[in-house]
Design a protein around this motif. Structure first.
Motif, PDB file in Angstrom:
ATOM      1  N   ILE A  73       0.883  -1.165   0.000  1.00 54.76           N
ATOM      2  CA  ILE A  73       0.000   0.000   0.000  1.00 54.76           C
ATOM      3  C   ILE A  73       0.916   1.208   0.000  1.00 54.76           C
ATOM      4  O   ILE A  73       1.652   1.446   0.954  1.00 54.76           O
ATOM      5  CB  ILE A  73      -0.937   0.017   1.221  1.00 54.76           C
ATOM      6  CG1 ILE A  73      -1.842  -1.221   1.217  1.00 54.76           C
ATOM      7  CG2 ILE A  73      -1.785   1.290   1.224  1.00 54.76           C
ATOM      8  CD1 ILE A  73      -2.656  -1.376   2.488  1.00 54.76           C
ATOM      9  N   THR A 125      -8.400  -3.551  -2.712  1.00 55.12           N
ATOM     10  CA  THR A 125      -7.221  -3.886  -1.908  1.00 55.12           C
ATOM     11  C   THR A 125      -7.295  -5.314  -1.403  1.00 55.12           C
ATOM     12  O   THR A 125      -6.272  -6.011  -1.329  1.00 55.12           O
ATOM     13  CB  THR A 125      -7.095  -2.921  -0.713  1.00 55.12           C
ATOM     14  OG1 THR A 125      -7.169  -1.568  -1.173  1.00 55.12           O
ATOM     15  CG2 THR A 125      -5.769  -3.118   0.005  1.00 55.12           C
ATOM     16  N   MET A 170      -5.623  -8.084  -3.583  1.00 64.76           N
ATOM     17  CA  MET A 170      -4.255  -7.914  -4.072  1.00 64.76           C
ATOM     18  C   MET A 170      -3.416  -9.164  -3.830  1.00 64.76           C
ATOM     19  O   MET A 170      -3.527  -9.809  -2.790  1.00 64.76           O
ATOM     20  CB  MET A 170      -3.582  -6.722  -3.391  1.00 64.76           C
ATOM     21  CG  MET A 170      -4.071  -5.376  -3.866  1.00 64.76           C
ATOM     22  SD  MET A 170      -2.914  -4.014  -3.495  1.00 64.76           S
ATOM     23  CE  MET A 170      -2.753  -4.155  -1.721  1.00 64.76           C
ATOM     24  N   LEU A 176      -1.220  -0.948  -4.180  1.00 66.34           N
ATOM     25  CA  LEU A 176      -2.266   0.075  -4.209  1.00 66.34           C
ATOM     26  C   LEU A 176      -1.603   1.432  -4.048  1.00 66.34           C
ATOM     27  O   LEU A 176      -0.850   1.653  -3.098  1.00 66.34           O
ATOM     28  CB  LEU A 176      -3.273  -0.151  -3.085  1.00 66.34           C
ATOM     29  CG  LEU A 176      -4.410   0.886  -3.018  1.00 66.34           C
ATOM     30  CD1 LEU A 176      -5.439   0.626  -4.106  1.00 66.34           C
ATOM     31  CD2 LEU A 176      -5.074   0.870  -1.651  1.00 66.34           C
ATOM     32  N   ALA A 196      -7.996   0.512   3.230  1.00 66.60           N
ATOM     33  CA  ALA A 196      -7.018  -0.348   2.556  1.00 66.60           C
ATOM     34  C   ALA A 196      -6.282  -1.233   3.549  1.00 66.60           C
ATOM     35  O   ALA A 196      -6.083  -2.432   3.311  1.00 66.60           O
ATOM     36  CB  ALA A 196      -6.026   0.527   1.783  1.00 66.60           C
TER      37      ALA A 196
END
Length: 351
Positions: A142, A212, A215, A221, A271
């Motif tokens: 992230i 998210t 992933m 992200l 996220a």
């Protein structure tokens, strides 16, 4: 009309694609004229020739736009008239297309505008560790970055694709739908367009959680927690908004930030909650932030100093889970970005 076009891609995409084609034709005709006029005015050798540089880059950008749209149409046909666009093979093909276009535009931009990226040897004066990203394959990332200056988001996506070898999932403003290539390519990849207002933010928070949570180890992200490009005026408006809402502590934190807008935590924490196994990367940069208006962009190109950038990675297990602690953690890292920018700008002014 804007709301109608944003809602219906079938109306929006033919219009924006036709506009891009018309602009390409316009710049194809005007760029030689601009170059000739600049030559007649006897621009000194080595001069900036801003008008020519900008016109050439605009023509190259629009050429890449139309070429990318043509190739995206070919991928749509290969995918069985769009039926298999969600398959891993087609997803990889679209990421490869995006990487190729951004790499070529970066090379052109670096030549025309003297864009040079300089990564410092250490993250902070108190650390001996150089900036680094976890190796791929590894955990998903992230990436939380400041947002300031023209083109910083393109440079970040380019770096994630070609240097970090990650597949970016991007959170970006809804208005970028009017760029037809962004609209088409990102429309086929995991992404989140953020609309205006509270309702737009709530929808974006939900969507960020969805993209998210799926992933994989090679995904990243990309989020800009400020919600928009930094300007001093926006900073003052953000502080005033926090005061009006009775958020005295948040307002005080924002007041101490000199180079950043206060982070909006909802999307970040959505996220983190959706991918608690993801590492966090904070990105700081400076060198483009002095160009905050059309006039400043005109005067600031080509660049006379490199774009300085740094980042630090926080392993997933070091991210606080309790809400207040997590909020302090986010603001603490944001304050570190702000301090680094001030130091980098001071060094640049002395050079």
């Amino acid at each position: 009309m804007r709301a109608l076009l944003l809602k219906h891609a079938a109306l929006r995409r033919p219009l924006t694609t036709a506009t891009a084609a018309l602009l390409w034709a316009l710049f194809a005709l005007l760029t030689p004229v601009v170059a000739l006029i600049c030559g007649l005015f006897s621009l000194r050798p080595g001069g900036r020739a801003r008008a020519v540089r900008i016109a050439v880059f605009a023509l190259c950008y629009l050429t890449a736009e139309l070429a990318g749209l043509a190739y995206a149409a070919w991928l749509w046909l290969r995918a069985g008239f769009g039926r298999r666009l969600g398959t891993p093979r087609m997803q990889e093909a679209h990421y490869a297309l995006l990487a190729t276009l951004l790499r070529r535009l970066y090379l052109i931009g670096s030549k025309l505008f003297n864009v040079q990226i300089s990564a410092p040897a250490t993250v902070t004066p108190h650390s001996c560790a150089p900036p680094s990203l976890p190796p791929t394959p590894g955990r998903p990332l992230i990436v939380l970055s400041r947002h300031a200056g023209p083109g910083d988001s393109f440079l970040l996506v380019h770096a994630l694709l070609t240097l970090a070898h990650r597949r970016p999932r991007i959170v970006l403003k809804e208005s970028l739908c009017f760029d037809p290539l962004i609209d088409v390519i990102l429309g086929r990849l995991p992404h989140c367009f953020v609309g205006p207002g509270v309702r737009g933010g709530e929808r974006a928070t939900e969507q960020i959680g969805r993209i998210t949570g799926t992933m994989g180890a090679a995904d990243a992200l990309l989020v800009f927690p400020e919600g928009g490009n930094f300007t001093p005026r926006r900073r003052l408006r953000a502080i005033a908004s926090l005061r009006r809402r009775g958020l005295a502590r948040a307002s005080a934190r924002a007041h101490h930030l000199r180079n950043l807008l206060p982070p909006q935590p909802a999307g970040v924490f959505a996220a983190v909650d959706a991918a608690p196994h993801a590492d966090l990367v904070f990105v700081a940069h400076t060198g483009l932030d002095h160009m905050q208006s059309v006039g400043q962009v005109w005067r600031g190109l080509p660049l006379t100093h490199p774009v300085e950038v740094t980042w630090w990675t926080i392993p997933a297990e070091r991210v606080p889970m309790e809400e207040d602690a997590r909020l302090r953690w986010l603001h603490g890292n944001w304050a570190e970005i702000d301090a680094w920018i001030s130091r980098a700008q001071q060094t640049e002014s002395m050079s």
